[in-house]
Scaffold this active site. Structure first.
Site, PDB file in Angstrom:
ATOM      1  CD  GLU A  43      -0.815  21.916   4.506  1.00  0.00           C
ATOM      2  OE1 GLU A  43      -1.058  20.807   5.029  1.00  0.00           O
ATOM      3  OE2 GLU A  43       0.106  22.099   3.692  1.00  0.00           O
ATOM      4  CD  GLU A  68       5.032  23.559  11.171  1.00  0.00           C
ATOM      5  OE1 GLU A  68       4.134  22.863  10.701  1.00  0.00           O
ATOM      6  OE2 GLU A  68       5.280  23.609  12.411  1.00  0.00           O
ATOM      7  CG  ASP A  95       0.463  29.831  17.202  1.00  0.00           C
ATOM      8  OD1 ASP A  95      -0.757  29.864  16.921  1.00  0.00           O
ATOM      9  OD2 ASP A  95       0.954  29.019  18.003  1.00  0.00           O
ATOM     10  CG  ASP A 117      -0.182  19.087  16.409  1.00  0.00           C
ATOM     11  OD1 ASP A 117       0.258  18.114  15.779  1.00  0.00           O
ATOM     12  OD2 ASP A 117       0.421  20.179  16.474  1.00  0.00           O
ATOM     13  CE  LYS A 121      -3.161  15.094  29.425  1.00  0.00           C
ATOM     14  NZ  LYS A 121      -1.771  15.406  29.641  1.00  0.00           N
ATOM     15  CB  THR A 191      -0.724  15.642   4.079  1.00  0.00           C
ATOM     16  OG1 THR A 191      -1.025  14.630   5.048  1.00  0.00           O
ATOM     17  CG2 THR A 191      -1.991  16.403   3.753  1.00  0.00           C
ATOM     18  CD  GLU A 192       5.283  15.566   3.998  1.00  0.00           C
ATOM     19  OE1 GLU A 192       4.376  16.331   4.387  1.00  0.00           O
ATOM     20  OE2 GLU A 192       6.210  15.922   3.245  1.00  0.00           O
ATOM     21  CE1 TYR A 193       2.988  14.290  10.498  1.00  0.00           C
ATOM     22  CE2 TYR A 193       1.499  13.166  11.990  1.00  0.00           C
ATOM     23  CZ  TYR A 193       2.658  13.875  11.775  1.00  0.00           C
ATOM     24  OH  TYR A 193       3.486  14.166  12.830  1.00  0.00           O
ATOM     25  CD  GLU A 194      -4.699  12.340   2.540  1.00  0.00           C
ATOM     26  OE1 GLU A 194      -4.350  13.534   2.600  1.00  0.00           O
ATOM     27  OE2 GLU A 194      -5.603  11.935   1.820  1.00  0.00           O
TER      28      GLU A 194
HETATM   29  N1  SAM Z   1      -0.092  18.887   7.606  1.00  0.00           N
HETATM   30  C1  SAM Z   1       1.041  17.974   7.680  1.00  0.00           C
HETATM   31  C2  SAM Z   1       0.651  16.597   7.219  1.00  0.00           C
HETATM   32  O1  SAM Z   1      -0.563  16.325   7.139  1.00  0.00           O
HETATM   33  O2  SAM Z   1       1.521  15.794   6.908  1.00  0.00           O
HETATM   34  C3  SAM Z   1       1.650  17.954   9.106  1.00  0.00           C
HETATM   35  C4  SAM Z   1       0.761  17.436  10.210  1.00  0.00           C
HETATM   36  S1  SAM Z   1       1.493  17.620  11.829  1.00  0.00           S
HETATM   37  C5  SAM Z   1       0.635  16.452  12.796  1.00  0.00           C
HETATM   38  C6  SAM Z   1       0.776  19.143  12.409  1.00  0.00           C
HETATM   39  C7  SAM Z   1       1.651  20.353  12.131  1.00  0.00           C
HETATM   40  O3  SAM Z   1       0.923  21.536  12.477  1.00  0.00           O
HETATM   41  C8  SAM Z   1       2.939  20.379  12.942  1.00  0.00           C
HETATM   42  O4  SAM Z   1       4.034  20.586  12.076  1.00  0.00           O
HETATM   43  C9  SAM Z   1       2.733  21.566  13.900  1.00  0.00           C
HETATM   44  O5  SAM Z   1       3.954  22.218  14.223  1.00  0.00           O
HETATM   45  C10 SAM Z   1       1.794  22.448  13.108  1.00  0.00           C
HETATM   46  N2  SAM Z   1       0.947  23.327  13.959  1.00  0.00           N
HETATM   47  C11 SAM Z   1       0.188  22.921  14.999  1.00  0.00           C
HETATM   48  N3  SAM Z   1      -0.450  23.972  15.560  1.00  0.00           N
HETATM   49  C12 SAM Z   1      -0.069  25.063  14.845  1.00  0.00           C
HETATM   50  C13 SAM Z   1      -0.383  26.447  14.952  1.00  0.00           C
HETATM   51  N4  SAM Z   1      -1.185  26.908  15.924  1.00  0.00           N
HETATM   52  N5  SAM Z   1       0.165  27.296  14.057  1.00  0.00           N
HETATM   53  C14 SAM Z   1       1.008  26.844  13.080  1.00  0.00           C
HETATM   54  N6  SAM Z   1       1.348  25.533  12.942  1.00  0.00           N
HETATM   55  C15 SAM Z   1       0.814  24.650  13.809  1.00  0.00           C
END
Ligand code: SAM
Length: 211
Positions: A43, A68, A95, A117, A121, A191-194
């Site tokens: 994930e 993450e 990343d 995310d 833009k 997920t948490e957000y979901e």
């Molecule tokens: N997946 C989780 C959920 O659905 O509850 C968290 C969603 S949160 C909006 C997005 C997460 O993706 C953030 O914790 C962010 O730091 C991570 N993230 C965004 N771009 C990333 C990247 N290029 N590589 C690793 N993590 C990334």
């Protein structure tokens, strides 16, 4: 994701036994890390870890890697996993751009992108995890029959993703703009957000992409 810094998070991550250190040295060696040949599902952007922890507990025949980029967020995810300690779960603090240097060709069976995310833009479009540069990385590391599963509440990002994934030469095998009213909801792990958005009555979009 709101970030509240946890003092010492970087060091705790560096020392944590479930976090894979020097990950670029592990390319091609994930079966050794887990001690078996089970498929590896990852994930990207696991946030606080609810999804990956539950997936790992429910699927003992699969190896999971939660990825993450922020150590403070990852630490929360690791603490979540400590509640039931699945043996088939490891973590990476990197990343997603670097994944082609961390996993070998065909070393990953499934990629989950959950509530990524949106980067609304246009000039930031290449940062979206479903944009063609990221799909090119996924193409390198996935098995031939591997798949990308993407869920979001953001309809604009979802529409963009349907186009961008096709533009990258992939095929969207299944999709829905309202997961809970579709057959794709079978076996769904939140997920948490979901949980938050679904609790507010917002429709959840989901797609599965293959090559
Ligand atoms: N997946 C989780 C959920 O659905 O509850 C968290 C969603 S949160 C909006 C997005 C997460 O993706 C953030 O914790 C962010 O730091 C991570 N993230 C965004 N771009 C990333 C990247 N290029 N590589 C690793 N993590 C990334």
């Amino acid at each position: 994701m709101r970030l509240r810094h946890i003092p010492g998070a970087e060091q705790m991550i560096e020392e944590h036994p479930l976090v894979i250190h020097e990950p670029k040295e592990k390319k091609g060696k994930w079966a050794e890390i887990f001690g078996n040949d089970s498929p590896v599902w990852i994930e990207i952007g696991m946030g606080k870890g609810r999804f990956i922890t539950e997936m790992a507990s429910c699927n003992p025949g699969v190896n999971f890697v939660g990825i993450e980029r922020y150590s403070t967020v990852l630490l929360k995810g690791i603490r979540k996993s400590e509640e039931n300690r699945p043996e088939n779960l490891r973590f990476l603090c990197v990343d997603a751009r670097e994944l082609g240097e961390i996993f070998g060709k065909g070393e990953v069976g499934r990629i989950f992108l959950n509530f990524s995310d949106p980067w609304p833009k246009d000039r930031h479009a290449r940062r979206r995890l479903t944009s063609p540069p990221f799909m090119a990385v996924y193409n390198q590391i996935l098995t031939a029959d591997g798949q990308v599963e993407f869920k979001t509440d953001n309809e604009e990002l979802f529409k963009y993703s349907l186009e961008a994934i096709a533009e990258a030469g992939w095929h969207v095998r299944e999709f829905t703009f309202d997961l809970y009213k579709s057959d794709m909801a079978k076996g769904n792990v939140q997920t948490e957000y979901e949980a938050k958005f679904a609790g507010q009555g917002k429709p959840i979009c989901k797609l599965i992409a293959v090559r």
